[in-house]
Design a protein around this motif. Structure first.
Motif, PDB file in Angstrom:
ATOM      1  N   ASP A  45       0.820  -1.209   0.000  1.00 49.65           N
ATOM      2  CA  ASP A  45       0.000   0.000   0.000  1.00 49.65           C
ATOM      3  C   ASP A  45       0.856   1.262   0.000  1.00 49.65           C
ATOM      4  O   ASP A  45       0.515   2.268   0.634  1.00 49.65           O
ATOM      5  N   GLY A  46       1.980   1.201  -0.699  1.00 47.77           N
ATOM      6  CA  GLY A  46       2.855   2.358  -0.813  1.00 47.77           C
ATOM      7  C   GLY A  46       3.794   2.564   0.350  1.00 47.77           C
ATOM      8  O   GLY A  46       4.593   3.507   0.347  1.00 47.77           O
ATOM      9  N   ASN A  47       3.724   1.695   1.366  1.00 46.60           N
ATOM     10  CA  ASN A  47       4.570   1.823   2.543  1.00 46.60           C
ATOM     11  C   ASN A  47       5.732   0.837   2.482  1.00 46.60           C
ATOM     12  O   ASN A  47       5.583  -0.275   1.983  1.00 46.60           O
ATOM     13  N   LEU A  48       6.852   1.253   3.014  1.00 45.39           N
ATOM     14  CA  LEU A  48       8.029   0.389   3.086  1.00 45.39           C
ATOM     15  C   LEU A  48       7.961  -0.436   4.370  1.00 45.39           C
ATOM     16  O   LEU A  48       7.986   0.102   5.476  1.00 45.39           O
ATOM     17  N   VAL A  49       7.869  -1.771   4.210  1.00 43.55           N
ATOM     18  CA  VAL A  49       7.772  -2.634   5.389  1.00 43.55           C
ATOM     19  C   VAL A  49       9.060  -3.408   5.632  1.00 43.55           C
ATOM     20  O   VAL A  49       9.229  -4.001   6.695  1.00 43.55           O
ATOM     21  N   TYR A  50       9.950  -3.420   4.658  1.00 45.17           N
ATOM     22  CA  TYR A  50      11.265  -4.034   4.888  1.00 45.17           C
ATOM     23  C   TYR A  50      12.203  -3.628   3.760  1.00 45.17           C
ATOM     24  O   TYR A  50      11.822  -3.564   2.601  1.00 45.17           O
ATOM     25  N   GLN A  51      13.444  -3.340   4.133  1.00 39.47           N
ATOM     26  CA  GLN A  51      14.534  -3.172   3.177  1.00 39.47           C
ATOM     27  C   GLN A  51      15.814  -3.642   3.859  1.00 39.47           C
ATOM     28  O   GLN A  51      16.174  -3.151   4.921  1.00 39.47           O
ATOM     29  N   GLY A  52      16.452  -4.606   3.240  1.00 37.69           N
ATOM     30  CA  GLY A  52      17.663  -5.121   3.842  1.00 37.69           C
ATOM     31  C   GLY A  52      18.213  -6.281   3.059  1.00 37.69           C
ATOM     32  O   GLY A  52      17.731  -6.612   1.963  1.00 37.69           O
ATOM     33  N   PRO A  53      19.238  -6.957   3.588  1.00 36.50           N
ATOM     34  CA  PRO A  53      19.824  -8.104   2.896  1.00 36.50           C
ATOM     35  C   PRO A  53      18.792  -9.210   2.669  1.00 36.50           C
ATOM     36  O   PRO A  53      17.901  -9.431   3.492  1.00 36.50           O
ATOM     37  N   ARG A  54      18.917  -9.875   1.530  1.00 35.51           N
ATOM     38  CA  ARG A  54      18.000 -10.961   1.188  1.00 35.51           C
ATOM     39  C   ARG A  54      17.964 -12.030   2.271  1.00 35.51           C
ATOM     40  O   ARG A  54      16.895 -12.516   2.659  1.00 35.51           O
ATOM     41  N   GLN A  55      19.142 -12.423   2.781  1.00 35.31           N
ATOM     42  CA  GLN A  55      19.217 -13.508   3.754  1.00 35.31           C
ATOM     43  C   GLN A  55      18.553 -13.155   5.081  1.00 35.31           C
ATOM     44  O   GLN A  55      18.195 -14.048   5.853  1.00 35.31           O
ATOM     45  N   ASP A  56      18.386 -11.855   5.363  1.00 37.78           N
ATOM     46  CA  ASP A  56      17.860 -11.436   6.658  1.00 37.78           C
ATOM     47  C   ASP A  56      16.342 -11.294   6.667  1.00 37.78           C
ATOM     48  O   ASP A  56      15.753 -11.061   7.731  1.00 37.78           O
ATOM     49  N   ALA A  57      15.711 -11.421   5.511  1.00 38.43           N
ATOM     50  CA  ALA A  57      14.276 -11.165   5.445  1.00 38.43           C
ATOM     51  C   ALA A  57      13.478 -12.200   6.229  1.00 38.43           C
ATOM     52  O   ALA A  57      12.585 -11.857   7.012  1.00 38.43           O
ATOM     53  N   ILE A  58      13.785 -13.483   6.016  1.00 36.88           N
ATOM     54  CA  ILE A  58      13.033 -14.538   6.701  1.00 36.88           C
ATOM     55  C   ILE A  58      13.223 -14.452   8.218  1.00 36.88           C
ATOM     56  O   ILE A  58      12.239 -14.476   8.975  1.00 36.88           O
ATOM     57  N   PRO A  59      14.479 -14.335   8.732  1.00 38.02           N
ATOM     58  CA  PRO A  59      14.642 -14.176  10.192  1.00 38.02           C
ATOM     59  C   PRO A  59      13.938 -12.952  10.750  1.00 38.02           C
ATOM     60  O   PRO A  59      13.407 -12.987  11.873  1.00 38.02           O
ATOM     61  N   TYR A  60      13.890 -11.873   9.968  1.00 41.47           N
ATOM     62  CA  TYR A  60      13.235 -10.654  10.432  1.00 41.47           C
ATOM     63  C   TYR A  60      11.754 -10.903  10.683  1.00 41.47           C
ATOM     64  O   TYR A  60      11.207 -10.537  11.738  1.00 41.47           O
ATOM     65  N   PHE A  61      11.074 -11.541   9.730  1.00 44.25           N
ATOM     66  CA  PHE A  61       9.641 -11.770   9.893  1.00 44.25           C
ATOM     67  C   PHE A  61       9.358 -12.889  10.894  1.00 44.25           C
ATOM     68  O   PHE A  61       8.286 -12.909  11.510  1.00 44.25           O
ATOM     69  N   GLU A  62      10.303 -13.805  11.074  1.00 41.15           N
ATOM     70  CA  GLU A  62      10.124 -14.826  12.105  1.00 41.15           C
ATOM     71  C   GLU A  62      10.104 -14.186  13.488  1.00 41.15           C
ATOM     72  O   GLU A  62       9.361 -14.619  14.381  1.00 41.15           O
ATOM     73  N   LYS A  63      10.895 -13.131  13.680  1.00 44.82           N
ATOM     74  CA  LYS A  63      10.888 -12.415  14.951  1.00 44.82           C
ATOM     75  C   LYS A  63       9.543 -11.741  15.196  1.00 44.82           C
ATOM     76  O   LYS A  63       9.150 -11.539  16.348  1.00 44.82           O
ATOM     77  N   LEU A  64       8.845 -11.433  14.122  1.00 45.24           N
ATOM     78  CA  LEU A  64       7.536 -10.812  14.249  1.00 45.24           C
ATOM     79  C   LEU A  64       6.421 -11.848  14.380  1.00 45.24           C
ATOM     80  O   LEU A  64       5.251 -11.477  14.513  1.00 45.24           O
ATOM     81  N   GLY A  65       6.782 -13.130  14.299  1.00 45.65           N
ATOM     82  CA  GLY A  65       5.797 -14.187  14.489  1.00 45.65           C
ATOM     83  C   GLY A  65       5.316 -14.848  13.230  1.00 45.65           C
ATOM     84  O   GLY A  65       4.402 -15.677  13.265  1.00 45.65           O
ATOM     85  N   TYR A  66       5.935 -14.527  12.076  1.00 44.59           N
ATOM     86  CA  TYR A  66       5.511 -15.094  10.795  1.00 44.59           C
ATOM     87  C   TYR A  66       6.569 -16.086  10.316  1.00 44.59           C
ATOM     88  O   TYR A  66       7.704 -15.698  10.038  1.00 44.59           O
TER      89      TYR A  66
END
Length: 1371
Positions: free
Chosen positions: A217-238
């Motif tokens: 929806d036009g908002n930035l919800v993540y920007q970072g290294p490819r390898q860090d995306a999955i661990p980042y969302f796992e910390k959020l419960g996904y």
């Protein structure tokens, strides 16, 4: 579109943008590239190396590669790339250094361009380098190769940043992987910056990127290294499920679908909460650190397993807030024995001494940022244990200062354009000439057009002897008029091609390939030789066949040729202007009609100069056609051929003089007298003025075209949002699942159970070039049962689409199909089978002006004819629920086509077929062009359909694990069209994996590769991916094949799985089909504003123009009478021709719709044509009533009684209907719009010449008299002119049934007679016009009948063309 998006892109880095449709992915690309949508506003800033975007030549630094693949179709791949390199790259072979010249010496000596060859090799285009690019009408290279060409075109320059909006949405996964691998190497070597968005990235493709940006929806919800995306969302419960690819997970995790990945104990986050979480993360803080840094720094990412080959030392520095901090930097780099110093695509660039360590981590976890460590000791321990003591691969984010590049030509990035104006014009002219010359079909059309009309005019006026006779002299005047009209209209047929070329120009203009003025000049110079040839051919044939003047050394011929050439160039320039200034063919037809109306009206032929109203006389003097005819008239009648004095040739009555213009002009030549009587200029000096005016108009048209090229753009750069309220959709999500499940369980119409089996199918096609057959399918067998979902998988050219079409009995030559297809064990009878099957076609085969519900209900009414209206409506409701279209049921189909996602289009196509209650549903790649979430929803919808007892068979390109799990069976074909696997899928594809891994020597499925990609790539026989084993043979000798063979033999038994299908129709009566088709078409016409209401606007405009020109004209003078008769003629010609031209694109648009409906026998050809006839008539009636209500009172034509008014209205209505139906017939019988657009001016030109006005009937040669009688225009003119000028002369107050003959010429003999008379001669106006035109008022009923028969004839021909025309036939 975008809201508070902050980030950076680095050299040597590939960044992937993910997000659901409408999230702002395209907007991000175009904003960063400085290509804002018209009217868009930008807050914030975009900088390149800390320089604001508006302060640099951004088009030299950044290139955008869009979703469309528009190229000049008749250029080869090599020529396309050579053109791009010349336009984009200032650095060429003469700039090579001596060392590089030595390395590339052989290539340069062979005349090769090293940059071009490398580019083609990198993009995998070498094998098609010398093929033309082609398009939908000219098949050549594949869609995948055309996209590679689009990318290679931009890589031909020296851009530093590349933006790929929707990278290769049509390609198979392996092809996308190959393309991206090549781009990755290019990015690393050249240290460019690369940003791309993807719809459905597989894990293999995803792993090629370095960084990820996720938007919603036009908002930035993540920007970072490819390898860090999955661990980042796992910390959020996904948590990502095993069967789901990383790309799919990241596409959906921030959407409502992401709730399925939420772990227990965590709450679902909204988009706003995702943004808040991201902005509080260490990753975002590091992004802000880089973005807000006062110095220009480069971030680089490297990874490798110990030993790393680098040494680190500690150093202290001060942060921006003044606090002291500790970090580490590279103190030494060993040249050997180290993973970080080896050349590797895993490094965004090489490590150098002095690089600062920003973050570090293992390959199994996220990066840890140095700034987050509060204890220097702990930082040292963590880094040391990871880099020196650990065994796992290490990831590092390093930082270094930017260094200014050296050795780069400054003009590459500072100049607006690489080439000079002269070089651009030369290059573009060569391209334009080659494109026209190679278009053999287009050239043949142009040759046919000019030869047909020139020979017709030449023989129609063959060897007119220049005798001193006004009738003979008028024939030459007619020849001049017809010449300039035809040469002006010849180029109208080029409009469709010009409009299709606009996107190419827009793309290249945006990338600053060339200046718009260079493109314009090249268009002129490239077309000039062909216009010159047309003018030469026309001039020679017409001039000498008609016997025009050859006196005075023949210079009059050269005047004729000059005028013809300039007229042809003006016509071409006018069409070129319209091609770039007008948005579509509908509006182009309207504007052409207005232009031609004005040009013909004031050409000096229908209305002499002194008869033109004062308020229009300005246009008379600027009219190019008037000056063309004036120059030709002066040249011809001022020649020595007409040099005799009037006193020598003029002989007054009886019975009538042959040269009435010579009266009172005894001392003038009869040629000059003819010019003066026609109110033409007579001095030869006016020829020079006329030629100047024609040249001036040529300049004006080109200036207008230049304005259109620079200021008008008929396409959107950005998609502007969601066409359907997404909030409404989200509110319906909770209810949707229950509704779908309910629809699955309670569909009121049950399908006939069908088991479809195919046994040893073989299919061949003949290759025309080599005249040899090519095998597409080879001994392919399989089956599907009720509630099955069968997918056909395979690489490109493996035959999966051919297999689907063979099973459906569509788009194939049945004689070339061998083997058996059984329905419930009985041989398939296509006439019965087509009534129990559905075939989901492309979206442009559906009427854009019906709503979603109306489209589905129309299909139901025609294909569920045995059901009552209430049952049909109820079933439509159920289908809308099942396909999840209830919330858009009242939206027009056109709004779905213009929407952001193709999801709703696909659902509509499915629903339209499902509502016919099919037992078998066929779909060709239903997930093509969809994002992963939408693709999953579509297949889930199909799964619901299969659960209703229907068999679903589809082709798929690399389905995801989740989609694969919904299937019951798959058939995998290898490149030769043979079966490599047919069987069950199993949970998460386990059955497929187990089968292939059981084959000795077969590789294991990698953990990051989807099962479908593993299986298809394993068996593929593509040119650069040869399989080491013959998996078709392995399957044929496997236990699975034996088991399948046993099952197939059982399915051969008739009746074992169901009864024989014997259905010959859908059950709807012909009356029902007819009435439903009529109502559907009426809705289409009502909502098609551009066509139906635009036509009324055209009638209104033309009535006002014609009425104002002929306003209260005196019909009692000879010139006035001729002008009034000419007004009727011009109204018929222009309004009729405009209608014919406008009918062509509309009929072309509806051909695809009827083609689909005809393929499933949804409607009949006759009902279809009756419906369109009944739809056209009411709009023509109203439009013509508007025209007559304005034009007739203003000109006082047919106003003497209501009967006369309505007779005029009815006759003109018949003619307009006939001509409109003629245009529709041409659209149906012509393969392309270009042919139809070319044929209209030819036919109209012949009708104009033989209608009895420009050449009287008595002067038409017997050879062509049949054309006169078969000309609908002459029947219309006969009736309309009779109604307009008729007066009852035999009434008692006039001739009194011929008892008072003196009344014919003596006013005093009948003073009470109110019939108008000619001034001077006192002859009745009706008698004068009826004698000249051979009119008979009593013939009006015959005129009406003849026009009615013409209208019926053209509709009958249209029906026959629908049925028998070769390009329209389809199984």
């Amino acid at each position: 579109m975008l809201n508070d998006v902050t980030g950076y892109l680095m050299p040597g880095t590939l960044t992937l943008v993910l997000g659901p449709p409408g999230s702002g992915k395209s907007a991000l690309h175009y904003v960063l590239a400085g290509k804002l949508h018209a009217g868009a506003s930008l807050e914030g800033s975009v900088t390149y190396n800390n320089i604001p975007l508006q302060n640099i030549e951004i088009h030299r630094l950044a290139a955008v590669v869009g979703e469309t693949n528009d190229h000049i179709p008749l250029l080869t791949v090599r020529e396309t790339l050579e053109f791009a390199r010349r336009c984009l790259l200032a650095f060429n072979s003469k700039d090579y250094g001596s060392e590089l010249m030595e390395i590339l010496g052989d290539a340069l000596r062979r005349g090769q361009d090293p940059k071009l060859e490398i580019n083609m090799s990198m993009m995998g285009l070498k094998h098609v380098a010398n093929r033309i690019v082609g398009n939908a009408m000219i098949p050549s290279i594949t869609e995948d190769e055309r996209y590679r060409l689009t990318a290679a075109e931009m890589f031909s320059g020296a851009h530093a940043v590349y933006f790929f909006d929707q990278l290769h949405t049509v390609a198979e996964d392996s092809i996308t992987f190959d393309l991206l691998t090549a781009i990755r190497i290019y990015t690393r070597v050249r240290q460019i910056t690369f940003l791309a968005s993807l719809m459905q990235p597989s894990s293999e493709v995803f792993d090629l990127f370095d960084r990820v940006i996720i938007l919603n929806d036009g908002n930035l919800v993540y920007q970072g290294p490819r390898q860090d995306a999955i661990p980042y969302f796992e910390k959020l419960g996904y948590r990502k499920p095993k069967h789901l690819s990383t790309g799919e997970f990241l596409q959906e995790v921030t959407t409502p679908d992401g709730a399925a990945y939420l772990q227990p104990g965590f709450s679902r986050l909204s988009v706003e909460e995702f943004v808040i979480k991201y902005k509080s993360s260490d990753t975002y803080k590091d992004v802000l650190r880089v973005v807000n840094s006062s110095e220009l720094v480069q971030q680089l990412w490297v990874q490798g397993a110990p030993p790393l080959g680098v040494e680190f030392d500690e150093y202290r520095y001060h942060k921006d807030d003044g606090r002291e901090a500790v970090s580490f930097r590279v103190s030494g780099v060993r040249e050997v024995d180290g993973s970080l110093v080896d050349v590797s695509m895993d490094h965004t660039t090489g490590v150098e001494r002095g690089d600062k360590v920003v973050a570090f981590g293992s390959s199994m976890g996220p990066l840890q940022y140095v700034d987050t460590f509060s204890s220097p000791r702990r930082l040292l321990d963590e880094l040391s244990s990871l880099t020196t003591k650990g065994t796992e691969p290490v990831r590092l984010q390093l930082e270094r200062r930017f260094r200014e590049a050296t050795g780069v030509p400054r003009n590459q990035f500072s100049k607006g354009y690489v080439l000079g104006l002269k070089e651009e014009v030369s290059l573009l002219t060569k391209r334009e000439f080659n494109s026209i010359w190679r278009n053999k079909f287009g050239l043949q059309l142009r040759v046919m057009q000019v030869l047909t009309m020139s020979f017709f005019v030449g023989f129609f006026l063959f060897r007119v002897h220049p005798a001193p006779d006004q009738r003979i002299m008028n024939l030459f005047r007619t020849g001049f008029f017809v010449s300039v009209i035809n040469l002006t209209m010849f180029n109208v047929g080029q409009l469709p091609a010009l409009m299709s070329e606009r996107n190419i120009f827009y793309k290249q203009k945006a990338a600053h390939f060339y200046r718009p003025v260079s493109y314009l000049l090249a268009k002129f110079f490239g077309n000039f030789p062909f216009s010159l040839c047309e003018a030469i051919v026309w001039s020679i044939i017409v001039y000498f066949l008609t016997g025009m003047s050859v006196a005075d050394g023949g210079w009059h011929f050269f005047v004729y040729f000059a005028v013809v050439l300039l007229t042809a160039l003006n016509g071409s320039a006018m069409v070129r202007f319209l091609g770039f200034a007008v948005p579509n063919m509908d509006k182009a037809g309207l504007i052409i009609g207005v232009f031609v109306t004005l040009f013909i009206l004031f050409a000096g032929f229908l209305m002499p100069r002194l008869q033109v109203p004062k308020y229009w006389v300005w246009f008379y003097y600027i009219n190019p056609l008037q000056w063309a005819i004036t120059a030709l008239m002066i040249s011809e009648y001022g020649s020595g051929t007409y040099s005799k004095l009037c006193s020598e040739v003029y002989k007054p009555p009886p019975p009538a003089p042959l040269l009435p213009q010579c009266a009172e002009r005894d001392n003038e030549t009869y040629g000059r007298a003819f010019l003066e009587a026609g109110e033409f200029f007579v001095s030869e000096g006016w020829i020079a003025v006329a030629l100047f005016m024609l040249f001036a108009w040529l300049v004006v048209w080109n200036c207008l075209t230049y304005y259109a090229l620079t200021r008008i753009q008929h396409k959107k750069i950005l998609r502007t949002g969601k066409s359907i309220n997404e909030e409404k959709k989200e509110n319906a999500l909770a209810k949707k699942i229950d509704d779908v499940e309910l629809a699955v369980n309670k569909l009121s119409h049950t399908a006939v159970p069908v088991t479809l089996s195919w046994h040893e199918l073989c299919y061949e096609v003949m290759i025309p070039v080599i005249n040899r057959p090519r095998t597409i399918l080879k001994v392919v067998s399989g089956w599907g049962e009720p509630s099955d979902m069968v997918a056909i998988l395979g690489s490109d050219a493996s035959g999966k689409t051919t297999l689907l079409n063979s099973l459906a009995g569509r788009k194939i030559v049945t004689e070339r199909l061998e083997g058996q297809i059984l329905v419930n064990g009985y041989p398939k009878d296509q006439k019965s089978f087509r009534h129990i099957m559905g075939y989901v076609d492309r979206i442009d085969a559906y009427t854009p002006y019906l709503t979603v519900r109306e489209t589905i209900a129309y299909s139901a009414a025609l294909r569920l004819g045995s059901s009552s209206k209430q049952k049909q409506a109820y079933f439509v409701d159920e289908v809308l629920e099942l396909t999840e279209l209830t919330y858009v049921q009242n939206a027009l189909v056109s709004s779905l086509v213009n929407d952001i996602t193709f999801d709703r289009e696909k659902r509509l196509a499915i629903a339209t077929e499902l509502v016919s209650n099919p037992s078998v549903l066929f779909l060709e790649n239903p997930t093509k062009g969809l994002d992963s979430s939408s693709a999953n929803d579509i297949v889930k919808c199909l799964q619901h359909i299969s659960k209703t007892g229907r068999l679903v068979i589809m082709t798929l390109n690399y389905p995801s694990q989740r989609i694969l799990s919904m299937l019951t069976k798959v058939q995998i074909l290898k490149g030769s069209g043979e079966t490599a696997y047919f069987g069950p899928v199993g949970t998460n594809g386990e059955s497929i994996i187990t089968y292939f891994q059981s084959i000795p020597g077969a590789p294991l499925c990698p953990p990051n590769k989807s099962v479908s990609a593993y299986a298809v790539d394993l068996v593929a026989g593509m040119p650069f991916r040869k399989s080491e084993k013959d998996y078709a043979f392995e399957y044929s000798v496997s236990e699975l094949a034996l088991k399948n063979h046993v099952q197939l033999q059982q399915l051969r038994r008739p009746g074992r799985n169901g009864e024989k299908i014997q259905i010959r129709s859908y059950g709807a009566s012909y009356y029902t089909v007819l009435m439903e088709t009529i109502m559907s078409v009426q809705r289409q016409y009502w909502r098609n504003v551009n066509y139906s209401w635009g036509r009324m606007l055209a009638f209104l405009i033309m009535s006002v123009i014609l009425g104002s020109v002929f306003y209260k004209l005196d019909r009692t003078s000879t010139l006035g009478l001729n002008s009034m008769a000419g007004s009727i003629f011009i109204s018929c010609v222009l309004v009729g021709m405009t209608n014919a031209q406008n009918a062509i694109p509309q009929t072309m648009q509806m051909r695809a719709v009827h083609l689909r409906e005809r393929a499933v026998h949804q409607t009949s050809i006759l009902a279809y044509n009756i419906a369109y006839t009944l739809a056209e008539i009411p709009y023509l009636m109203v439009a013509n009533l508007i025209f007559c209500s304005i034009f007739l009172p203003m000109t006082k034509i047919a106003t003497y009684s209501a009967s006369a008014f309505f007779k005029f209205w009815f006759i003109s209505l018949e003619f307009y209907a006939a001509v409109t139906f003629f245009g529709a017939f041409l659209a149906v019988v012509s393969p392309t719009p270009v042919i139809a657009s070319v044929l209209v001016p030819i036919v109209v030109g012949i009708w104009i010449s033989t209608a009895g006005l420009v050449v009287p009937r008595s002067m038409i040669l017997n050879t062509f008299i049949w054309v006169f009688w078969t000309n609908p225009l002459q029947w219309a003119l006969d009736g309309l002119t009779s109604v307009a000028f008729y007066c009852v002369l035999d009434k008692p107050s006039c001739l009194n049934s011929n008892l008072n003959p003196e009344c014919e010429t003596d006013i005093k003999a009948c003073p009470q007679c109110d019939c108008p008379r000619m001034s001077g001669t006192n002859v009745f106006v009706w008698r004068q016009i009826s004698n000249i035109r051979s009119l008979d008022y009593g013939r009006i009923p015959y005129d009406m009948i003849a026009l009615l028969l013409f209208a019926i004839l053209f509709r009958v021909l249209t029906v026959l063309a629908f049925k028998y025309t070769r390009h329209y036939r389809r199984t």
